[in-house]
Each structure stands twice: as structure tokens, then as C-alpha cells.
Scaffold this motif. Sequence first.
Motif, PDB file in Angstrom:
ATOM      1  N   LYS A  79       4.669  11.894 -42.616  1.00 17.52           N
ATOM      2  CA  LYS A  79       4.879  11.739 -44.060  1.00 17.52           C
ATOM      3  C   LYS A  79       6.288  11.187 -44.316  1.00 17.52           C
ATOM      4  CE  LYS A  79       0.851  13.602 -45.247  1.00 17.52           C
ATOM      5  NZ  LYS A  79       0.131  13.221 -43.990  1.00 17.52           N
ATOM      6  N   GLU A  80       6.783  10.383 -43.348  1.00 18.19           N
ATOM      7  CA  GLU A  80       8.129   9.803 -43.588  1.00 18.19           C
ATOM      8  C   GLU A  80       7.994   8.298 -43.791  1.00 18.19           C
ATOM      9  OE1 GLU A  80      10.303  13.409 -41.188  1.00 18.19           O
ATOM     10  OE2 GLU A  80      10.477  11.380 -40.414  1.00 18.19           O
ATOM     11  N   VAL A  81       8.636   7.501 -42.924  1.00 21.80           N
ATOM     12  CA  VAL A  81       8.542   6.045 -43.094  1.00 21.80           C
ATOM     13  C   VAL A  81       7.267   5.538 -42.425  1.00 21.80           C
ATOM     14  CG1 VAL A  81       9.564   3.825 -42.465  1.00 21.80           C
ATOM     15  CG2 VAL A  81      11.014   5.671 -43.339  1.00 21.80           C
ATOM     16  N   VAL A  82       6.501   4.786 -43.206  1.00 24.68           N
ATOM     17  CA  VAL A  82       5.232   4.228 -42.721  1.00 24.68           C
ATOM     18  C   VAL A  82       5.297   2.708 -42.813  1.00 24.68           C
ATOM     19  CG1 VAL A  82       2.745   4.116 -43.137  1.00 24.68           C
ATOM     20  CG2 VAL A  82       3.964   6.259 -43.541  1.00 24.68           C
ATOM     21  N   LEU A  83       4.885   2.058 -41.723  1.00 24.23           N
ATOM     22  CA  LEU A  83       4.781   0.602 -41.723  1.00 24.23           C
ATOM     23  C   LEU A  83       3.311   0.228 -41.742  1.00 24.23           C
ATOM     24  CD1 LEU A  83       7.736   0.898 -40.794  1.00 24.23           C
ATOM     25  CD2 LEU A  83       7.360  -1.028 -39.238  1.00 24.23           C
ATOM     26  N   VAL A  84       2.993  -0.826 -42.476  1.00 19.14           N
ATOM     27  CA  VAL A  84       1.656  -1.411 -42.415  1.00 19.14           C
ATOM     28  C   VAL A  84       1.819  -2.782 -41.773  1.00 19.14           C
ATOM     29  CG1 VAL A  84      -0.360  -2.218 -43.702  1.00 19.14           C
ATOM     30  CG2 VAL A  84       0.913  -0.193 -44.489  1.00 19.14           C
ATOM     31  N   HIS A  85       1.076  -3.017 -40.698  1.00 18.61           N
ATOM     32  CA  HIS A  85       1.228  -4.305 -40.012  1.00 18.61           C
ATOM     33  C   HIS A  85      -0.143  -4.856 -39.634  1.00 18.61           C
ATOM     34  CE1 HIS A  85       3.068  -7.495 -37.785  1.00 18.61           C
ATOM     35  NE2 HIS A  85       2.523  -7.113 -36.631  1.00 18.61           N
ATOM     36  N   ASP A  86      -0.390  -6.111 -39.981  1.00 19.35           N
ATOM     37  CA  ASP A  86      -1.660  -6.728 -39.616  1.00 19.35           C
ATOM     38  C   ASP A  86      -1.816  -6.716 -38.108  1.00 19.35           C
ATOM     39  OD1 ASP A  86      -0.930  -9.292 -42.050  1.00 19.35           O
ATOM     40  OD2 ASP A  86      -2.175  -7.496 -42.291  1.00 19.35           O
ATOM     41  N   ALA A  87      -2.908  -6.186 -37.611  1.00 17.22           N
ATOM     42  CA  ALA A  87      -3.154  -6.232 -36.160  1.00 17.22           C
ATOM     43  C   ALA A  87      -3.256  -7.678 -35.687  1.00 17.22           C
ATOM     44  CB  ALA A  87      -4.435  -5.481 -35.805  1.00 17.22           C
ATOM     45  N   ALA A  88      -3.455  -8.587 -36.625  1.00 15.98           N
ATOM     46  CA  ALA A  88      -3.574 -10.021 -36.311  1.00 15.98           C
ATOM     47  C   ALA A  88      -2.227 -10.725 -36.246  1.00 15.98           C
ATOM     48  CB  ALA A  88      -4.458 -10.704 -37.346  1.00 15.98           C
ATOM     49  N   ARG A  89      -1.129  -9.949 -36.276  1.00 17.97           N
ATOM     50  CA  ARG A  89       0.217 -10.541 -36.149  1.00 17.97           C
ATOM     51  C   ARG A  89       0.883 -10.001 -34.875  1.00 17.97           C
ATOM     52  NH1 ARG A  89       2.356 -13.066 -40.919  1.00 17.97           N
ATOM     53  NH2 ARG A  89       1.107 -12.608 -42.779  1.00 17.97           N
ATOM     54  N   PRO A  90       0.518 -10.540 -33.718  1.00 22.27           N
ATOM     55  CA  PRO A  90       1.011  -9.993 -32.438  1.00 22.27           C
ATOM     56  C   PRO A  90       2.416 -10.419 -32.053  1.00 22.27           C
ATOM     57  CG  PRO A  90      -0.472 -11.839 -32.032  1.00 22.27           C
ATOM     58  CD  PRO A  90      -0.450 -11.636 -33.518  1.00 22.27           C
ATOM     59  N   PHE A  91       3.056 -11.312 -32.847  1.00 24.73           N
ATOM     60  CA  PHE A  91       4.320 -11.896 -32.390  1.00 24.73           C
ATOM     61  C   PHE A  91       5.552 -11.318 -33.081  1.00 24.73           C
ATOM     62  CE2 PHE A  91       1.506 -14.548 -30.240  1.00 24.73           C
ATOM     63  CZ  PHE A  91       0.633 -15.172 -31.117  1.00 24.73           C
ATOM     64  N   ILE A  92       5.389 -10.216 -33.789  1.00 27.36           N
ATOM     65  CA  ILE A  92       6.490  -9.612 -34.522  1.00 27.36           C
ATOM     66  C   ILE A  92       7.588  -9.164 -33.548  1.00 27.36           C
ATOM     67  CG2 ILE A  92       5.314  -7.374 -34.561  1.00 27.36           C
ATOM     68  CD1 ILE A  92       7.713  -8.756 -37.258  1.00 27.36           C
ATOM     69  N   HIS A  93       8.835  -9.382 -33.962  1.00 28.46           N
ATOM     70  CA  HIS A  93       9.980  -8.986 -33.126  1.00 28.46           C
ATOM     71  C   HIS A  93      10.425  -7.565 -33.473  1.00 28.46           C
ATOM     72  CE1 HIS A  93      10.857 -12.964 -31.363  1.00 28.46           C
ATOM     73  NE2 HIS A  93      10.488 -13.465 -32.529  1.00 28.46           N
ATOM     74  N   GLN A  94      10.825  -6.809 -32.458  1.00 30.95           N
ATOM     75  CA  GLN A  94      11.275  -5.431 -32.653  1.00 30.95           C
ATOM     76  C   GLN A  94      12.487  -5.364 -33.584  1.00 30.95           C
ATOM     77  OE1 GLN A  94      12.343  -2.623 -29.275  1.00 30.95           O
ATOM     78  NE2 GLN A  94      10.102  -2.705 -29.118  1.00 30.95           N
ATOM     79  N   ASP A  95      13.337  -6.360 -33.522  1.00 30.92           N
ATOM     80  CA  ASP A  95      14.534  -6.382 -34.378  1.00 30.92           C
ATOM     81  C   ASP A  95      14.156  -6.385 -35.858  1.00 30.92           C
ATOM     82  OD1 ASP A  95      15.925  -9.195 -35.746  1.00 30.92           O
ATOM     83  OD2 ASP A  95      17.099  -7.352 -35.606  1.00 30.92           O
ATOM     84  N   VAL A  96      13.135  -7.153 -36.211  1.00 30.11           N
ATOM     85  CA  VAL A  96      12.670  -7.208 -37.611  1.00 30.11           C
ATOM     86  C   VAL A  96      12.097  -5.856 -38.007  1.00 30.11           C
ATOM     87  CG1 VAL A  96      11.034  -8.308 -39.214  1.00 30.11           C
ATOM     88  CG2 VAL A  96      12.211  -9.696 -37.484  1.00 30.11           C
ATOM     89  N   ILE A  97      11.329  -5.259 -37.120  1.00 32.20           N
ATOM     90  CA  ILE A  97      10.751  -3.929 -37.376  1.00 32.20           C
ATOM     91  C   ILE A  97      11.850  -2.921 -37.677  1.00 32.20           C
ATOM     92  CG2 ILE A  97       9.483  -2.004 -36.329  1.00 32.20           C
ATOM     93  CD1 ILE A  97       7.916  -4.110 -34.686  1.00 32.20           C
TER      94      ILE A  97
END
Length: 230
Positions: free
Chosen positions: A97-115
Motif C-alpha cells: 500500500k505504498e508506491v505502486v508502478l503500473v507498467h505495460d508488459a509490452a514495454r520490455p526496454f525500460i531503463h532502471q534509472d527511469v524507474i
Amino acid sequence: MAYTVILPAAGSGKRMGAEHNKLFIELKNIPVLIHTLRVFERDPQCAHIVLAVKKDEQSYIEQLLLQYSIQKVAAITEGGAERQHSVYAGLKASPSKEVVLVHDAARPFIHQDVIHRLVQAAEKFGAAVAAVRAKDTMKKVQNGIIQETVERESLWIIQTPQAFQYNILEKAERMAELESFLGTDEAMLVERQGEKVHIVESTYDNVKVTTQEDLLFGEVILNKRKQEEQ
Ligand SMILES: Nc1ccn([C@@H]2O[C@H](COP(=O)(O)OP(=O)(O)OP(=O)(O)O)[C@@H](O)[C@H]2O)c(=O)n1
Ligand SMILES: C[C@](O)(CO)[C@H](O)COP(=O)(O)O
């Protein structure tokens, strides 16, 4: 700060024109879904993963999780007819119940730094989304005729992850369901509750695998990253 990520993975992939879920298509011999899952599996700040899937694909996905040793999936829930329904189902199944991210499973190239910058922004401001500046001129069109050119300087292309303090997203999803409002992203739902949503600059290679061309882009992105690692 630790976070939970909800991965909506219950789509039909109509624009891909594939016979099965586009998330099972392999890039460099690994399913798109696994590429995405690995980003979060390998992120020490990611505490839990929640998957929203099609019921008839759940057992196959569970096999993939075992095959690729994905350990952080805390819940697998049934997705819905629309992406928003899948996200809400995932939120209800979230153990955190704290910070929640929603991320398209169809976006496999996201960088950890952006996250990580998104998590920090959500912790500080309540809501933040990944985005990149528009490179093309955008215009509103009706019946094939340009109605308005949108001033490009203030235009951003919105991506995922979209990061929220849990209570902000929960209220937005609940109100949207109550009012039968359907948005194309979570930020829309949060904005309509009067919340300010911040932008975190992302990268242009955070491509959503949507049409056949994106598979070509994906191969190039993965090849480039492999070269950079060497
Ligand atoms: N009812 C839906 C629709 C989409 N998604 C997920 O939301 C993400 C972004 O959606 P999109 O790229 O549009 O996927 P599809 O809906 O499958 O594609 P299309 O619109 O071409 O059918 C994808 O990971 C998809 O699996 C979902 O969980 N539930
Ligand atoms: C959420 C999103 O990825 C932000 O750009 C996009 O709106 C999803 O759209 P889709 O048609 O559900 O893929």
C-alpha cells in the motif's frame, strides 16, 4: 524506496496481428513478457510484481515464470476487457500500500534509472509518469482535414511506468469505475481527481511492442545494448 509494479499483460494484441498474445513473441529467443519481468526481477528496489493476465494464459505464464526463475511475482490476477480493468484488478491484488508502478508488459526496454526517478517522484509528489518530448508536429484532424496544430514545445509523449502513491491511484481507479470513465492511461484517472501528475523524462527506446515494426526496433535496441555491455 521499495515499490510494487503492476504489469497488465491481458491484451489481445490486435494491432500486432499475431495468432497469440504478442507478449509471447520472442526477441533474441526470450519472450517479450520475460524481458519486461527481468527488468523488475533484477531491480533491488522492486519488492513485488503483480501480473494481470488472461485466464486461459495463466498456466502457460506460470510455466514461463518457473522456466526463467522469476521469483518476485506476488500475485497473478485475471485481467479485464480493457487495459484499465486489468490495471485495477492488479491494484486490488497488490500486497503493498505504498508506491505502486503500473507498467505495460509490452514495454520490455525500460531503463532502471527511469524507474528509480519515477519512484522518487511519486514518493515526493504523489504521481509521476515516464515521458519523452514530441519530435513530430502533432495536429488535430477531423474528416481528414487539419483543425488545429498543437504547439510542439509543450507536447510530451506519455509512456509507462506510471508511478503513484497507492491511495491516489486506488481512489482514481475506484472513481473511474463508479463513473464508468475509461482512460487510456492511469494518469488520466488521477488528473480528473484534481491531482498534479509530474513528468519524469524517459528514453525514446522505451518502445511499446504494438505493431510488427516494433519487433524490428526491439531487435535493434537489444543488439545495441549487448554491444554496449561488451
Ligand atoms: N484488456 C487489456 C488490454 C491491454 N492490456 C495490456 O496493456 C498493455 C498495453 O496495451 P496494448 O499495447 O494496447 O496491448 P493490446 O491491447 O494487447 O494491443 P491491441 O490494442 O493492439 O489489441 C499490454 O501489456 C497489454 O497486455 C491488458 O492487460 N488488458
Ligand atoms: C499507457 C500507455 O502506454 C501510455 O502511452 C498507452 O496509453 C497504452 O495504450 P494502449 O492502446 O492500451 O496500448
